[in-house]
Write an enzyme that holds these catalytic residues in place. Sequence first.
Site, mmCIF file in Angstrom:
data_model
loop_
_atom_site.group_PDB
_atom_site.id
_atom_site.type_symbol
_atom_site.label_atom_id
_atom_site.label_comp_id
_atom_site.label_asym_id
_atom_site.label_seq_id
_atom_site.Cartn_x
_atom_site.Cartn_y
_atom_site.Cartn_z
ATOM 1 N N CYS A 1 42.901 44.787 31.114
ATOM 2 C CA CYS A 1 43.828 43.693 31.349
ATOM 3 C C CYS A 1 45.090 43.925 30.524
ATOM 4 C CB CYS A 1 43.206 42.361 30.931
ATOM 5 S SG CYS A 1 41.880 41.847 32.022
ATOM 6 N N HIS B 1 38.239 45.931 28.291
ATOM 7 C CA HIS B 1 39.077 44.750 28.255
ATOM 8 C C HIS B 1 40.293 45.007 27.388
ATOM 9 C CE1 HIS B 1 36.272 42.141 30.320
ATOM 10 N NE2 HIS B 1 35.313 42.799 29.693
#
Length: 437
Positions: A179, A138
């Site tokens: 991300c 992430h």
Amino acid sequence: MVRTFVLPLLLAAVAAAEHWAVIVVGSTGYWNYRHQADACHAYQVVRSHGIPESNIVLMMYDDVANSSSNPFPGQLFNKPTMHSSDAVDVYQNCHVDYRGDDVTPKKFLQVLLGDTAAGGKVLKSKSTDRVFVNFVDHGATGMVVFPSHNLYAKDLVETLKTMHERQLYKELVFYMEACESGSMFKDLLPENINAFVTTAANEKESSWGTYCPPVSDHIGTKLLGTCLGDLYSVNWMEDSDKSDLSKETLQEQYNRVKKLTDKSHVLEFGSPSMHDDPVGDFQSNTDHDGPTFSSADKSNNEPSKVDSSVNSRDIELITKFYQYLRSDSKDRTPLAHALMETIQQREMSDHVFRDIVRLTKSSSPTLTASDDPLNDSCLRHVNEIVEQHCGRYSDFGLQYVSHIVSLCNQGYDASIISAHAITACHRHSTKARVFAP
Ligand SMILES: *[C@@H]1O[C@H](CO)[C@@H](O)[C@H](O)[C@H]1NC(C)=O
Ligand SMILES: *[C@@H]1O[C@H](CO)[C@@H](O)[C@H](O)[C@H]1NC(C)=O
């Protein structure tokens, strides 16, 4: 006469060049199954193309293969199959060098710099060597996440510059799945340090998981209840698995992956002069200097992954949802609680950051607005306070890091934003933990 001298020297120089790979996963938890499956698949890609185990460093928490949620204990799969006999267990011989609490940004940067203070295997690369780095996890604006710390863009790019200064590589390729991964390099990575980077997403969007429930999370008839891969990651690896890496260039692989990764914008950064380097210079143990020839684009026959893709911010939720939905009634209560807690955490993240922005904007900025897209010191300062008072960011909550970056850019001082963050955290964290444990 001259020729007989030059040839052996040339051969000696070629023979001395080595290939290295560093593969890192920053996440934990069964719902992040796909990251550890991606990383072990990447490990298999470079191993199967000859990079010796001694030249590969793999960092991953390693809590998924043996998780009680895993219907295939001790195995990881990065692609669904109709028949379990066709499934490829990427965990087999996937040699983890740093696991559990040893997976930290500090050790990762030490590994890159060849600093033995890392306490385990580190790069011993030289100015003649090529290095391949793959990070999967992430991320958020200006940072990516490790199990208990964040790695900030500035620290990563400074480390790459230092590697170049110290001649720790001839060329370096970095593939990053996260991300907002574009924000780790955009306007930060110089073009003249022989580093070529591609990222799964631009600086303001999520990356996506794929092979997700409800229809694509199966090995034979068994359902895994979570996504088996990430879209960008499986796209480059499935391409590497079937291509002639001595002929395919970095630019060709980038173009194919960009086309196939249709949920986010795959970007490239760094040295344009490396475009024509063969992928095999980095993902195999052989250099392929000299002209290369385009291989046919085989991506057209790929089945579409579109329908099974999920925004990575939502995968914790859908994993817990399907675990609950598919459970027997006797096992359902703890799964129901886990699902409700995840929804509550998401609600809390929404409320906390709505308040931080509202409270901060009720006063006037005290600094002049900045053109610099990323005030690293402001972000670090506020994050430290947020994590101290709300806990670590959840996969969902990370999207709000962009709000902090934006407030910093608008000229709000870190201490003002932090003061409002403390208020917001305390106001909303009474009902449930706001963020991940
Ligand atoms: C997973 O379980 C196997 C079998 O019990 C064991 O040998 C292995 O050490 C475990 N691995 C981890 C990372 O816990
Ligand atoms: C970055 O943020 C810090 C803390 O708010 C502030 O002191 C500094 O002036 C900012 N820098 C720029 C270039 O805006």
